[in-house]
Design a protein around this motif. Structure first.
Motif, PDB file in Angstrom:
ATOM      1  N   SER A   1      27.456  49.935  38.874  1.00  0.00           N
ATOM      2  CA  SER A   1      26.851  48.975  37.957  1.00  0.00           C
ATOM      3  C   SER A   1      27.477  47.606  38.202  1.00  0.00           C
ATOM      4  N   GLY A   2      26.672  46.629  38.032  1.00  0.00           N
ATOM      5  CA  GLY A   2      27.132  45.267  38.225  1.00  0.00           C
ATOM      6  C   GLY A   2      27.298  44.950  39.703  1.00  0.00           C
ATOM      7  N   LEU A   3      27.200  43.706  39.993  1.00  0.00           N
ATOM      8  CA  LEU A   3      27.319  43.310  41.387  1.00  0.00           C
ATOM      9  C   LEU A   3      28.117  42.010  41.408  1.00  0.00           C
ATOM     10  N   VAL A   4      29.037  41.945  42.315  1.00  0.00           N
ATOM     11  CA  VAL A   4      29.809  40.715  42.450  1.00  0.00           C
ATOM     12  C   VAL A   4      29.713  40.256  43.894  1.00  0.00           C
ATOM     13  N   ALA A   5      29.251  39.056  44.066  1.00  0.00           N
ATOM     14  CA  ALA A   5      29.247  38.485  45.410  1.00  0.00           C
ATOM     15  C   ALA A   5      30.543  37.715  45.583  1.00  0.00           C
ATOM     16  N   MET A   6      31.368  38.189  46.462  1.00  0.00           N
ATOM     17  CA  MET A   6      32.638  37.521  46.701  1.00  0.00           C
ATOM     18  C   MET A   6      32.479  36.620  47.919  1.00  0.00           C
ATOM     19  N   VAL A   7      32.627  35.363  47.701  1.00  0.00           N
ATOM     20  CA  VAL A   7      32.510  34.443  48.835  1.00  0.00           C
ATOM     21  C   VAL A   7      33.909  34.128  49.372  1.00  0.00           C
ATOM     22  N   LYS A   8      34.794  33.850  48.436  1.00  0.00           N
ATOM     23  CA  LYS A   8      36.174  33.583  48.866  1.00  0.00           C
ATOM     24  C   LYS A   8      37.090  34.463  48.032  1.00  0.00           C
ATOM     25  N   PRO A   9      37.246  35.672  48.444  1.00  0.00           N
ATOM     26  CA  PRO A   9      38.000  36.616  47.610  1.00  0.00           C
ATOM     27  C   PRO A   9      39.427  36.160  47.360  1.00  0.00           C
ATOM     28  N   GLN A  10      40.018  35.448  48.304  1.00  0.00           N
ATOM     29  CA  GLN A  10      41.424  35.086  48.115  1.00  0.00           C
ATOM     30  C   GLN A  10      41.590  34.119  46.961  1.00  0.00           C
ATOM     31  N   GLU A  11      40.582  33.309  46.759  1.00  0.00           N
ATOM     32  CA  GLU A  11      40.728  32.290  45.730  1.00  0.00           C
ATOM     33  C   GLU A  11      40.145  32.707  44.389  1.00  0.00           C
ATOM     34  N   SER A  12      39.384  33.721  44.457  1.00  0.00           N
ATOM     35  CA  SER A  12      38.589  34.039  43.278  1.00  0.00           C
ATOM     36  C   SER A  12      39.396  34.828  42.253  1.00  0.00           C
ATOM     37  N   TRP A  13      39.271  34.413  41.035  1.00  0.00           N
ATOM     38  CA  TRP A  13      39.890  35.213  39.984  1.00  0.00           C
ATOM     39  C   TRP A  13      39.146  36.534  39.818  1.00  0.00           C
ATOM     40  N   VAL A  14      37.873  36.434  39.972  1.00  0.00           N
ATOM     41  CA  VAL A  14      37.059  37.655  39.831  1.00  0.00           C
ATOM     42  C   VAL A  14      37.558  38.698  40.813  1.00  0.00           C
ATOM     43  N   ALA A  15      37.788  38.244  42.052  1.00  0.00           N
ATOM     44  CA  ALA A  15      38.255  39.176  43.064  1.00  0.00           C
ATOM     45  C   ALA A  15      39.639  39.699  42.695  1.00  0.00           C
ATOM     46  N   ARG A  16      40.426  38.840  42.143  1.00  0.00           N
ATOM     47  CA  ARG A  16      41.760  39.278  41.773  1.00  0.00           C
ATOM     48  C   ARG A  16      41.683  40.324  40.672  1.00  0.00           C
ATOM     49  N   TRP A  17      40.903  39.997  39.711  1.00  0.00           N
ATOM     50  CA  TRP A  17      40.729  40.935  38.601  1.00  0.00           C
ATOM     51  C   TRP A  17      40.177  42.269  39.105  1.00  0.00           C
ATOM     52  N   GLN A  18      39.298  42.144  40.024  1.00  0.00           N
ATOM     53  CA  GLN A  18      38.688  43.355  40.570  1.00  0.00           C
ATOM     54  C   GLN A  18      39.574  44.000  41.632  1.00  0.00           C
ATOM     55  N   ARG A  19      40.631  43.350  41.933  1.00  0.00           N
ATOM     56  CA  ARG A  19      41.548  43.835  42.958  1.00  0.00           C
ATOM     57  C   ARG A  19      40.875  43.968  44.315  1.00  0.00           C
ATOM     58  N   SER A  20      40.012  43.076  44.553  1.00  0.00           N
ATOM     59  CA  SER A  20      39.433  43.070  45.885  1.00  0.00           C
ATOM     60  C   SER A  20      39.751  41.745  46.568  1.00  0.00           C
ATOM     61  N   GLY A  21      40.825  41.137  46.128  1.00  0.00           N
ATOM     62  CA  GLY A  21      41.186  39.834  46.685  1.00  0.00           C
ATOM     63  C   GLY A  21      41.467  39.901  48.172  1.00  0.00           C
ATOM     64  N   ARG A  22      41.845  41.054  48.614  1.00  0.00           N
ATOM     65  CA  ARG A  22      42.210  41.135  50.019  1.00  0.00           C
ATOM     66  C   ARG A  22      41.117  41.768  50.855  1.00  0.00           C
ATOM     67  N   LEU A  23      40.060  42.016  50.229  1.00  0.00           N
ATOM     68  CA  LEU A  23      38.939  42.595  50.971  1.00  0.00           C
ATOM     69  C   LEU A  23      38.099  41.470  51.563  1.00  0.00           C
ATOM     70  N   CYS A  24      37.226  41.873  52.412  1.00  0.00           N
ATOM     71  CA  CYS A  24      36.412  40.867  53.073  1.00  0.00           C
ATOM     72  C   CYS A  24      35.360  40.334  52.100  1.00  0.00           C
ATOM     73  N   PRO A  25      34.857  39.149  52.348  1.00  0.00           N
ATOM     74  CA  PRO A  25      33.776  38.653  51.486  1.00  0.00           C
ATOM     75  C   PRO A  25      32.587  39.597  51.568  1.00  0.00           C
ATOM     76  N   GLY A  26      31.804  39.547  50.557  1.00  0.00           N
ATOM     77  CA  GLY A  26      30.643  40.424  50.544  1.00  0.00           C
ATOM     78  C   GLY A  26      30.269  40.762  49.123  1.00  0.00           C
ATOM     79  N   CYS A  27      29.345  41.644  49.011  1.00  0.00           N
ATOM     80  CA  CYS A  27      28.931  42.079  47.683  1.00  0.00           C
ATOM     81  C   CYS A  27      29.714  43.314  47.296  1.00  0.00           C
ATOM     82  N   TYR A  28      30.203  43.319  46.066  1.00  0.00           N
ATOM     83  CA  TYR A  28      30.942  44.477  45.602  1.00  0.00           C
ATOM     84  C   TYR A  28      30.350  44.956  44.284  1.00  0.00           C
ATOM     85  N   ALA A  29      30.527  46.216  44.102  1.00  0.00           N
ATOM     86  CA  ALA A  29      30.102  46.758  42.813  1.00  0.00           C
ATOM     87  C   ALA A  29      31.123  46.370  41.761  1.00  0.00           C
ATOM     88  N   LEU A  30      30.645  46.118  40.591  1.00  0.00           N
ATOM     89  CA  LEU A  30      31.555  45.806  39.501  1.00  0.00           C
ATOM     90  C   LEU A  30      32.254  47.085  39.049  1.00  0.00           C
TER      91      LEU A  30
END
Lengths: 1224, 127
Positions: free
Chosen positions: B74-103
């Motif tokens: 459920s949910g979709l997050v498009a990570m463009v710059k995971p390193q900078e994104s709080w969303v990515a950090r919260w989702q713990r995908s900060g170190r993953l490659c950019p792309g679409c992730y499931a929430l």
């Protein structure tokens, strides 16, 4: 910190569908404590500024690292201590803990120095974060944090380690506590933390380091240090990510530690989230588009500045773009389709988490077979269902179908095609969401009913996937009446989000389960369920057991014992319980100090308590103790046997009745329903005392908010030509609210004896059965088997040989056409209402219908058509009595007392409410004159003359002039006076018998010489037993009578037909009157009304059959339409069956339907009889038939020439048969 | 605006982003290990960018893809710059490659799949 920063303790994650950013609403929602916290929080942020931020940042990151380390369960004592210490901080600051007094002291402390306070606030802040997390994840439950942590540990470590650690933690906490008390300054604490843990940072787990790096990079100052770390970072990057993405954590059974997660809360340095509105349903698509756009733009050399786009499922119609500046967002969404460009709104920091937090229960609660769930949307939205099978993305649930068979039946498309799911429910299912009250009520599918209503059979079908047998109906699978429906798992509500099941909802499941068990036990392999029955039962068994390991709340209703379920359910929620109490309810306290106290509910308080007026009279005076507050949970309804109650909910809602028994646990009562007489077992929680109601009995009968009452005869919109009697209503209670009424289902018994359930809206209106307008009379009065009018209120006995309730007596509730709704007290089903045709009953009383004033033609026809009714029936049971129900003047001789005809006497041929048609004796003219202008000739003389007539007739078989007596008979008066028994026992010669019979009965038949002959064979067929009141002798006697004309003697014992029989000989006396019989021409109408009694029974009622055969006389020749054969009517067998003696064949008798033959047209010199019209009953010899269709004939006896339509005459057999030719 | 080195690297990373090739939610699947969302055929062809040892690129092992990805998210997050994104950090995908992730992954992971996920060291929390 930013000024719009909001307290972290804001909650409702599952506020769900409204996107964050509704400050006003949330503001309202905030409670006072939260405001306090906000206050302190802001104070903190106001004073804190930069350095404070640093501290905060450091502290939180430290927290993270420590926690991380502790998760890694290093054996290092320091680490251990650290984590526990950390925890203790948190824990202490949360007011929820079971901790030492000091905690509370600290929390309560408001007078401490500001610095001290700041320290506390720091902790508090974290505590709030904790709670926030919990709110997100668990909605409530403040202990979840601890539990969760415990879980983690259980997952990761063995128990011994856990214990050891717990000990260590406790020790650490103590130390920490001491420290905290010692320190005057929050800086001390921070320093302490730094000293203790600060140096460890660099060695933190790789996963955390990335984040560290990001932070430092953002700050810039730390960038250099970060670079230094980069190599190690790269190393770890080569490996797989060691931290599990949040998204997959839950799925992997590695539930997130809130403590851990909250360290990641957004800060002001993070990019911000901006909400962009977009078209609902396109969120994901747009999210992908934006990503693509970012890629494309980057490739083109002008990268977009946003960092992420979130399209959460739980927030519809919104995209959340993460960027540093709003302008970046605007650039990003520029030109994008389906994105509403205008509004770009900043999401407050504290709401950012909400955007990313998916309601957890959806994933958290696993579906278990047998679990109770509710459906989220569609036709069954909110309905209870039980999980039957769990598949990857969908589940098969069984639920109580909401199928409106009637609606289905109306669909023209419904031709039994089983391919597509077309109709009714299907439409509702796929169409726009039906409003709840528009849905058909949930009911178990009844195969028999489907067959009956739709005319199709429900067949078994093997599920192609599982090979299991189901009943297939309308494209859906059913088993034991339950619908097995495949629904997406997201369409199910379960776990804590689910409303508890109610007893009423569980009941049908119980029924189905029972059916399944029974079916299995009986080993009913003939049914389509075949060998799957065992399976089904086994399934039922496991289903009953399975929920035991689901939550306790769900487990209880699943138990097979409904009572237990009911109890569990009612006890499960105080709120529910409160809802069940009303003012005036008798209650008993079952818990607490006041146990066993009884009283009446005075009022229901909003706090889950009930104000009780106690029954106990104490010495202190009633006022002081009589009113007590009791928790609703401690109360139960208290009834005693004999109490009059109303059922407030459930399938029997609205019924009233008397408590006849109570279960030992007093939770269930047996209620004898007022109206239906059923004994219902009802939870006492659903009962309310009704003795106080103005009129419990009448209230119970009110349907549809008082529009109708029970036993009303109503007409439906869908079937304006039918009618039904209201038997009961369910669901609507007595409420008058529109919604309740819409939900009300009313059960009707139609005139065909079928039961159907409709909503109040489907009822067109009431059909009055007491209407006195003559146009209505045809519908409000039927003829019984003796052709006596039967009306509502009459007592009748059902005599129809094929009627299920034969020989039962009842009261006519309504008359509808020829159908009677009779209430038979002995019958339990359908509230004792039985449908039968008029011909199936014998009227026992004049009852309420003895209205002297009204006389419609129906009276006439009945009298006309039943020449024997009185003749025969007079002595038999009721005819004499029923005679009393005619117009008082009919067939009587009256004297005109006013007007130009004053002084003239005449016989009433017809009567209306105000006028009579009078056949003047003197001039043989017929006049119409007002009733007020006539006076009846003396009754006494009528009696006498009647007697004379009877005597003469019986004894001598001679009518002679004596028969003129009927003119004077008119003796209706005595009728009532004689009981049937009396007549039955009276000697045939008894004058009274005849006196009894109104001349009117004789006239039509008499004109032709009495109707009896036809009955001859008829009677022969009848068993004497049918002569209930008339005595057995009659049956035997009658045939004899026809054996030889004039040899009426054998008849005499049974008597009273004879005169009619012999009358032919004396016809001339009657002749003048015969044509005047007004009923004759109306007779066809009577047929049209469908009234002909046509009793399937034998009986003296053979006579009433006369009307059925009116146009075809015995002795009359008929042509069978299909074959062209000509035969002579020998007898009338059953209502419509004629026994024909077919010409040419020797003794060939054939029984044909009356409709299948037609009278033979007479030719010149043929003997004929007039079958209809004014001259009906006249016999003669045909002179000629002209081309206009007129038949001229010479009347027998008088020799007069008469002309009638050829359609009204029929050829009769000459010779002796002709002589006896009479109609039946 | 001249691009810094870091930015240039970020751009390069963004350009390599695996964008879901299908818009229909039904065709999208999420990696059970890293929640990366792509169309099925992308997983089949390219494996998972974040978890090469779980879903190796180029094997074309569709069954494996189906086993280790799920449509239940459920949910979709498009990570463009995971390193900078709080969303990515919260989702713990900060170190993953950019792309679409499931929430959030909603699927229940079968035990055998779970075993493998653990053994690959991608998700076991205790490690």
């Amino acid at each position: 910190m930013e000024s719009e920063t909001r307290p972290l303790t804001d909650p409702p994650v599952d506020g769900g569908d409204a996107p964050p950013l509704s400050p006003s609403a949330e503001q309202d929602a905030e409670s006072n404590e939260e405001e306090e916290e906000e206050h302190s929080y802001q104070e903190d942020s106001d004073t804190g500024d930069d350095d404070d931020d640093d501290d905060d940042d450091d502290a939180s990151s430290q927290d993270v690292s420590h926690r991380k380390r502790s998760r890694e369960t290093s054996d290092d004592d320091d680490d251990d201590d650290a984590s526990s210490q950390d925890v203790s901080h948190r824990k202490r600051s949360r007011e929820t803990s079971d901790d030492d007094d000091e905690d509370e002291d600290e929390d309560d402390e408001t007078q401490a120095s500001k610095r001290r306070r700041r320290g506390a606030q720091f902790l508090e802040l974290e505590a709030e974060v904790d709670e926030d997390e919990e709110d997100e994840d668990e909605e409530d439950d403040g202990h979840e944090l601890i539990a969760d942590r415990g879980d983690d540990r259980v997952d990761d470590e063995d128990l011994a380690a856990e214990e050891r650690e717990a000990l260590a933690r406790r020790e650490q906490r103590r130390r920490e506590q001491a420290l905290l008390e010692r320190q005057q300054d929050v800086e001390d604490l921070e320093r302490y933390v730094h000293e203790r843990y600060g140096g460890d940072e660099v060695e933190q787990a790789d996963g955390e380091r990335g984040r560290w790096r990001q932070r430092h990079r953002r700050r810039g100052a730390a960038a250099a240090a970060d670079e230094a770390e980069a190599p190690s970072e790269d190393e770890s990057a080569a490996a797989l990510p060691t931290s599990v993405p949040l998204a997959t954590m839950q799925a992997r059974g590695a539930p997130l530690s809130e403590i851990e997660q909250q360290s990641l809360l957004p800060t002001v340095h993070d990019p911000k989230l901006f909400m962009v509105k977009c078209k609902v349903g396109k969120e994901k698509q747009l999210c992908i588009c934006l990503l693509q756009k970012a890629v494309d733009c980057a490739r083109a050399g002008s990268p977009l500045a946003f960092t992420a786009v979130v399209a959460p499922d739980h927030l519809r119609g919104a995209l959340y773009v993460e960027a540093q500046r709003e302008a970046d967002v605007r650039t990003a969404i520029q030109g994008m389709h389906l994105v509403y460009q205008r509004r770009v709104q900043l999401v407050p920091i504290k709401e950012m988490v909400d955007v990313l937090t998916v309601r957890r229960q959806r994933q958290q609660a696993k579906l278990v077979r047998g679990q109770w769930v509710r459906l989220r949307r569609g036709l069954y939205a909110g309905d209870l269902a039980q999980v039957y099978e769990v598949r990857e993305e969908e589940a098969v649930v069984k639920l109580v179908p909401r199928v409106d068979l009637r609606a289905l039946a109306r669909k023209a498309r419904y031709g039994g095609g089983d391919g597509e799911q077309v109709p009714g429910a299907g439409n509702a299912r796929r169409g726009t969401h039906p409003r709840r009250q528009d849905r058909p009520p949930p009911r178990l599918l009844d195969k028999a009913e489907v067959t009956r209503v739709l005319g199709i059979n429900v067949f078994g079908r093997r599920d192609p996937r599982t090979g299991e047998w189901f009943d297939e109906f309308d494209g859906d699978n059913y088993k034991f009446g339950l619908l097995y429906k495949t629904v997406p798992r997201r369409g199910l509500v379960h776990g804590t989000g689910m409303e508890a099941a109610t007893v009423e909802e569980l009941e049908p499941f119980q029924v189905a389960e029972l059916a399944a068990k029974n079916s299995a036990r009986e080993g009913d392999h003939a049914s389509s369920d075949g060998d799957d029955d065992e399976r089904g039962a086994a399934a039922a068994g496991t289903e009953a057991d399975a929920p035991a390991d689901v939550t306790a709340l769900e487990a209880a209703p699943a138990s097979a014992v409904l009572a237990a379920a009911a109890k569990a359910v009612t006890e499960s929620s105080v709120g529910d319980r409160v809802a069940h109490f009303r003012k005036g309810d008798r209650v008993r306290v079952v818990g607490g100090d006041l146990r066993n106290l009884t009283g009446a509910v005075e009022s229901v308080l909003p706090n889950g308590k009930v104000l009780l007026r106690s029954d106990a009279v104490s010495g202190d005076g009633p006022s002081s103790v009589s009113l007590v507050q009791v928790l609703a949970a401690d109360l139960e309804k208290h009834f005693t046997e004999g109490a009059h109650v109303r059922i407030t909910a459930g399938p029997h809602a609205g019924l009233t009745g008397m408590v006849v028994a109570l279960e030992r646990d007093r939770t269930t009562a047996s209620v004898l329903a007022d109206v239906t007489g059923e004994v219902l077992s009802v939870s006492t929680m659903l009962l309310t005392d009704s003795s106080g109601e103005t009129s419990a009995g009448t209230a119970a009968t009110l349907i549809a908010g008082g529009l109708y009452r029970i036993f009303d005869l109503v007409v439906l919109h869908s079937d304006p030509h039918g009618a039904g009697v209201i038997l009961s209503s369910t669901g609507g209670t007595s409420s008058t609210s529109a919604t309740a009424r819409a939900a009300e289902r009313i059960t009707l018994l139609t005139e065909h004896g079928t039961v159907r359930t409709v909503s109040a809206a489907e009822i067109r209106g009431k059909r009055s059965s007491s209407s006195s307008s003559s146009s209505q009379q045809a519908l409000t009065q039927a003829l019984d088997s003796r052709n006596q009018p039967v009306r509502a209120g009459d007592a009748v006995r059902i005599v129809g040989s094929r009627h299920a309730h034969r020989e039962r007596q009842g009261t006519v509730l309504h008359v509808f056409g020829s159908r009677l709704f009779v209430r038979v007290p002995d019958v339990m089903e359908h509230a004792g209402v039985v449908v039968c045709s008029g011909a199936e009953v014998v009227c026992l009383s004049g009852g309420a219908a003895a209205d002297g004033g009204s006389t419609g033609w129906s009276h006439q026809t009945s009298s006309w058509s039943s020449p024997f009714a009185s003749g025969l029936g007079g002595p038999v049971a009721s005819s004499g009595l029923s005679g009393g129900r005619r117009d008082a003047l009919l067939r009587q001789t009256v004297v005109v007392v006013r007007g130009p005809h004053k002084g003239l006497a005449g016989r009433v041929m017809d009567a209306t409410d105000t006028t009579v048609r009078l056949e003047l004796e003197s001039s043989m003219r017929t006049i119409t004159i007002g009733k007020d202008k006539v006076r009846r000739k003396g009754d006494a003389s009528a009696m006498r003359s009647g007697g004379a007539y009877g005597n003469g007739d019986v004894v001598g078989g001679l009518y002679g002039p004596g028969y003129a007596a009927p003119h004077g008979i008119g003796g209706r008066t005595p009728l009532g006076g004689y009981t049937p028994q009396l007549y039955g026992r009276a000697t045939p010669a008894a004058a009274s018998t005849y006196g009894n019979i109104t001349p009117s009965h004789w006239v039509p038949g008499g004109g032709v010489g009495g109707a009896t002959p036809a009955a001859a064979s008829t009677y022969g067929n009848f068993t004497p037993s049918h002569w209930v009141a008339g005595g057995g002798g009659r049956g035997n006697a009658v045939p004899a009578m026809y054996g030889a004309s004039g040899a009426a003697t054998p008849m005499h014992p049974s008597g009273l037909m004879t005169p009619a029989h012999d009358f032919g000989g004396a016809a001339d006396v009657w002749r003048p009157m015969t044509p005047a019989v007004p009923a004759a021409n109306r007779e066809p109408e009577r047929f049209n009304t469908g009234l002909p009694p046509a009793p399937p029974t034998p009986e003296p009622t053979a006579v009433p059959e006369a009307p059925a055969a009116l146009r075809l006389w015995v002795g009359c020749q008929v042509r069978v339409r299909s074959t062209g054969d000509i035969g002579t009517v020998n007898a009338v067998h059953a209502p419509d069956q004629l026994v024909l003696q077919v010409e040419g064949a020797v003794a060939q008798q054939r029984t044909v339907s009356r409709d299948a033959c037609e009278p033979v047209r007479p030719d010149a010199d043929d003997a004929l009889a007039v079958l209809a019209g004014d001259f009906a009953g006249t016999r003669g010899v045909c002179v000629n038939v002209d081309e206009d269709g007129d038949c001229m004939f010479r009347e027998e006896g008088t020799g007069e020439l008469r002309v009638v339509g050829v359609g009204q005459v029929g050829r009769v057999v000459k010779g002796s048969v002709v002589e006896r030719a009479e109609y039946v | 605006m001249p691009l810094g080195d870091a930015d240039a690297a970020a751009v390069a990373e963004v350009v390599r982003t695996p964008v879901p090739a299908d818009m229909q939610p039904a065709k999208l699947r999420a990696c059970l290990s890293c929640a990366l969302v792509k169309a099925v055929h992308q997983f089949v062809a390219d494996g998972c960018e974040n978890c090469p040892n779980l879903l190796e690129p180029g094997t074309g092992d569709r069954e494996r893809v189906m086993a280790f990805t799920t449509a239940e998210f459920s949910g979709l997050v498009a990570m463009v710059k995971p390193q900078e994104s709080w969303v990515a950090r919260w989702q713990r995908s900060g170190r993953l490659c950019p792309g679409c992730y499931a929430l959030r992954i909603d699927a229940e992971i079968p035990e055998d799949v779970m075993e493998e996920l653990r053994s690959l060291g991608t998700g076991a929390p205790a490690e």
